[in-house]
Design a protein around this motif. Structure first.
Motif: not given
Length: 329
Positions: A1-6, A15-17
């Protein structure tokens, strides 16, 4: 799934998408397909690792939890075998601030106490705007401020996420509400129910001689002594946001000043409450509150959304539309 991480603290370049594994619900958890999320000041603090206590709690040099996002709204797709109150197909909204975060993603797993059913008359975006900001407003006015019918209530920072809900919630308690905002937001706060409006660019409410039974400071940068001057003899001040100095004074000096006088002053941090989510659901269904949405961004525009939030001029809430690639509006 797509998500935002750091994986490191910073902003917004950290920020990583990207793709991560879709979560699976435990026995007491609900898997929700997220349709919309919203931003809060706490998301910025978690991302930047500031103030310092954020790092003391969540990782000194890098975050132990790489997920972000508290507020969400979506549809239940799977439930654990011990879940009692939800089933696939239910529309829900909730608050992950005490449940591991992660709203900035296509799916999220959380215990059922983190959510309640979405009001039938609310869109996913409107529901996603509610959880944290409206709980802060509700708990500040009702629990800390002991709001009562007939009082004269002032909301400082009335056009922001917390402030727009605070104006409406205060009106639902049959009070007179004075809203403090900038010139460009006067019509907005009038439209959501403010009886009186003070333009802080032209007038300082702490110096105009008026007194208020309850002041909720969702924003601003006044000393506690300036607020004290604007309180009635037995008035109450509740600080939920604003500058660090404003919040720190209310936290430290507020209880001391309260102990030696008839006025009650202090700071408040929201405590997530499923009962309060249900209460807010009821207020929305009855038309007592509505969500004020400033801008919408898609998930891959999260850096732009965070940048706009950090500028401090949002009117109401900033929404992340998870389900479509929407340009900001």
């Amino acid at each position: 799934m797509k998500a935002i991480m750091h994986e490191t603290y910073g902003f917004p370049e950290v920020l990583q998408y990207g793709e991560i594994d879709k979560p699976s619900p435990g026995d007491n958890e609900v898997l929700v397909e997220v349709h919309a999320a919203s931003l809060n000041a706490g998301d910025l603090s978690d991302l930047k690792g500031r103030p310092l206590f954020i790092r003391l709690l969540y990782g000194l040099h890098k975050p132990r939890n790489t997920k972000l996002g508290y507020d969400f709204a979506g549809r239940v797709v799977q439930t654990g075998k011990k879940v009692k109150h939800f089933e696939p197909g239910d529309d829900v909204f909730g608050d992950l601030s005490s449940f591991g975060w992660g709203a900035f993603a296509e799916f999220v797993c959380a215990p059922e106490e983190a959510m309640t059913r979405k009001p039938a008359n609310a869109t996913y975006e409107e529901a996603a705007a509610i959880p944290v900001a409206a709980q802060v407003a509700l708990q500040g006015l009702r629990d800390k401020g002991r709001i009562k019918s007939g009082q004269h209530v002032l909301i400082n920072g009335a056009s922001g996420g917390v402030g727009t809900f605070a104006v409406q919630i205060a009106k639902s308690y049959d009070t007179q509400v004075t809203a403090v905002c900038s010139t460009k937001n006067i019509e907005l706060v009038r439209a959501i129910g403010a009886d009186y409006v003070i333009d802080y660019t032209r007038e300082d409410f702490t110096k105009n001689g008026s007194h208020y039974d309850l002041i909720l400071a969702a924003n601003g940068n006044h000393s506690i002594f300036q607020y004290q001057r604007a309180l009635s003899k037995n008035g109450s001040l509740v600080v939920t946001g604003g500058s660090g100095t404003q919040f720190f004074q209310a936290l430290v000096l507020g209880p001391l000043l309260s102990a030696i006088g008839s006025q009650k002053m202090g700071a408040m941090l929201m405590r997530p409450s499923n009962r309060d989510l249900q209460f807010l659901q009821m207020l929305f269904k009855k038309g007592k509150i509505k969500s004020i949405i400033d801008r919408r961004y898609s998930l891959n525009q999260i850096a732009q959304a965070m940048q706009y939030l950090s500028e401090g001029h949002a009117k109401g809430k900033i929404i992340i539309n998870i389900k479509s690639n929407i340009v900001k509006s």
